[in-house]
Design a protein around this motif. Structure first.
Motif, PDB file in Angstrom:
ATOM      1  N   CYS A   6       0.143  -2.041   2.255  1.00 59.31           N
ATOM      2  CA  CYS A   6       0.185  -1.899   0.800  1.00 59.31           C
ATOM      3  C   CYS A   6       0.834  -3.126   0.157  1.00 59.31           C
ATOM      4  CB  CYS A   6       0.937  -0.638   0.403  1.00 59.31           C
ATOM      5  SG  CYS A   6       2.664  -0.634   0.903  1.00 59.31           S
ATOM      6  N   TRP A  38       2.496   1.379  -9.138  1.00 60.39           N
ATOM      7  CA  TRP A  38       3.725   1.007  -8.437  1.00 60.39           C
ATOM      8  C   TRP A  38       3.569  -0.281  -7.642  1.00 60.39           C
ATOM      9  CZ3 TRP A  38       8.290   2.883  -9.563  1.00 60.39           C
ATOM     10  CH2 TRP A  38       8.409   4.161 -10.103  1.00 60.39           C
ATOM     11  N   CYS A  50       8.567  -3.756  -1.924  1.00 60.64           N
ATOM     12  CA  CYS A  50       7.291  -3.061  -1.834  1.00 60.64           C
ATOM     13  C   CYS A  50       7.217  -2.029  -2.972  1.00 60.64           C
ATOM     14  CB  CYS A  50       7.193  -2.366  -0.488  1.00 60.64           C
ATOM     15  SG  CYS A  50       5.774  -1.280  -0.318  1.00 60.64           S
ATOM     16  N   LYS A  52       6.006   0.859  -3.001  1.00 60.30           N
ATOM     17  CA  LYS A  52       6.391   2.197  -2.540  1.00 60.30           C
ATOM     18  C   LYS A  52       7.899   2.333  -2.506  1.00 60.30           C
ATOM     19  CE  LYS A  52       3.867   4.107   0.791  1.00 60.30           C
ATOM     20  NZ  LYS A  52       3.110   4.273   2.046  1.00 60.30           N
ATOM     21  N   SER A  53       8.541   1.248  -2.131  1.00 61.51           N
ATOM     22  CA  SER A  53       9.998   1.262  -2.063  1.00 61.51           C
ATOM     23  C   SER A  53      10.590   1.434  -3.466  1.00 61.51           C
ATOM     24  CB  SER A  53      10.481  -0.045  -1.429  1.00 61.51           C
ATOM     25  OG  SER A  53      11.877  -0.071  -1.372  1.00 61.51           O
ATOM     26  N   ARG A  55       9.109   2.874  -6.014  1.00 61.81           N
ATOM     27  CA  ARG A  55       8.848   4.255  -6.422  1.00 61.81           C
ATOM     28  C   ARG A  55       9.900   5.207  -5.853  1.00 61.81           C
ATOM     29  NH1 ARG A  55       6.669   8.017  -3.427  1.00 61.81           N
ATOM     30  NH2 ARG A  55       6.141   9.954  -4.500  1.00 61.81           N
TER      31      ARG A  55
END
Length: 332
Positions: A6, A38, A50, A52-53, A55
């Motif tokens: 990602c 994100w 990242c 995701k991190s 988020r």
DNA sequence: AACGTTCACAACCGCGTGCGT
DNA sequence: TACGCACGCGGTTGTGAACGT
């Protein structure tokens, strides 16, 4: 072929967030929102993280109204009860606890609540290494237990007596419940639907019965199971059960006693209780083996779920049982 | 005081799912 | 309908603090 990453793993920072990173992320989201993307967000802010991190950091830590610190007893109860119903669906459970995140609840469950729950289970009142005529008693959860539910603790046996029915008790059991009030409160005789009249009309030999709990052991998905299995024995008709007294209430923790269990009986009890949906620990206890002496964390998720849900079942069984009694009284 | 172990929590990882194209 | 992408979830791992020896 693996999944495309990602983000560029080589160029993203990992590990704990610094206060500066927190501030950047918080400020940006409060001003502009997440923008619905994100992955792109860290680039916009200039964070080497990242998406995701980001988020996760926002949802679990920076988001407003996040509640940190001790979980209340109410929250414990909600978590336990939902876990019993839906399992480890942490996000759904978190939805019922304002200010708590799924990650929080998951960590709390794994590190504290599971232990707390298991530790609240009572040890047997007497050793399982006993003489053949010395029963092992498993009391109900103590009143401060997570599993305590006053609607369960009312003994149907006592209710039964008070309503003028002949109690379905062996002399041994009668002695036990009258000499141990704690155990008395915890014993549960499952609903005897269908066989109820037959049981209460039996003579004193009815004391020698093998009684299982009710719907807790029901495997029928539509709930339409009969309760004939509740009174059973190895190879003998229920009218022929004379040799021993066995009582299987509706939950592991309420497992009452087995008296005069020989080797064949042990096998039978183990097999039967497993067949009827009891966990291995219940089966072991049924057969007179060690039950709650081991490490509580050795219980599987399924056993813990069963442990919790069984209490709810007990409650349902009790209501069902009381309804049966009321119906019977009304009919008369 | 130093070291090892345990615990609690934060963060990461990979997979399933839903949505847009 | 098929595909790709991003999101959300749950399991797992990493890390620092607390505790014990």
């Amino acid at each position: 072929m693996g999944r495309a990453p990602c983000c560029d793993k080589a160029n993203v920072k990992k590990g704990p967030w610094s206060p500066e990173e927190d501030a950047k992320l918080k400020e940006y989201i409060e001003k502009h929102g997440t923008g619905g993307n994100w992955i792109a967000l860290p680039h916009k802010i200039g964070l080497r993280r990242c998406g995701k991190s980001c988020r996760l950091r926002w949802l679990n830590y920076l988001r407003p109204n996040i509640k940190h610190g001790e979980f209340s007893d109410d929250e414990d109860r909600i978590i336990c009860s939902l876990f019993a119903s839906i399992g480890s669906r942490w996000s759904i459970i978190a939805g019922q606890l304002p200010g708590r995140t799924d990650n929080d609840i998951k960590n709390y469950w794994n590190t504290k609540l599971k232990k707390k729950l298991m530790m609240s289970m009572p040890p047997p009142l007497s050793s399982n290494h006993k003489s053949p005529h010395q029963p092992t008693i498993y009391p109900s959860p103590p009143h401060n237990s997570l599993l305590h539910n006053s609607s369960i603790i009312t003994s149907p046996v006592r209710a039964n007596c008070s309503r003028g029915f002949q109690p379905i008790l062996s002399p041994t059991f009668t002695t036990l419940i009258s000499s141990n009030s704690g155990a008395h409160d915890g014993f549960f005789v499952g609903p005897l639907h269908g066989d109820y009249d037959q049981i209460i009309n039996r003579d004193s030999k009815s004391s020698n019965l093998l009684i299982f709990g009710g719907e807790a052991s029901c495997s029928s998905s539509d709930g339409s199971c009969t309760t004939n299995h509740q009174i059973t024995t190895h190879g003998r008709s229920k009218d022929q059960v004379l040799d021993h007294d066995y009582m299987f209430p509706s939950g592991d923790q309420n497992l009452c006693f087995s008296n005069g269990v020989d080797e064949d009986d042990q096998k039978f009890l183990t097999t039967t209780s497993i067949d009827h949906g009891y966990s291995s620990s219940a089966a072991a206890a049924a057969a007179g083996n060690e039950c709650f002496g081991g490490n509580p964390l050795d219980y599987s998720i399924e056993e813990i779920k069963q442990l919790i849900s069984t209490n709810n079942m007990c409650s349902n069984n009790l209501n069902f049982f009381m309804d049966e009694i009321q119906t019977e009284e009304d009919r008369r």
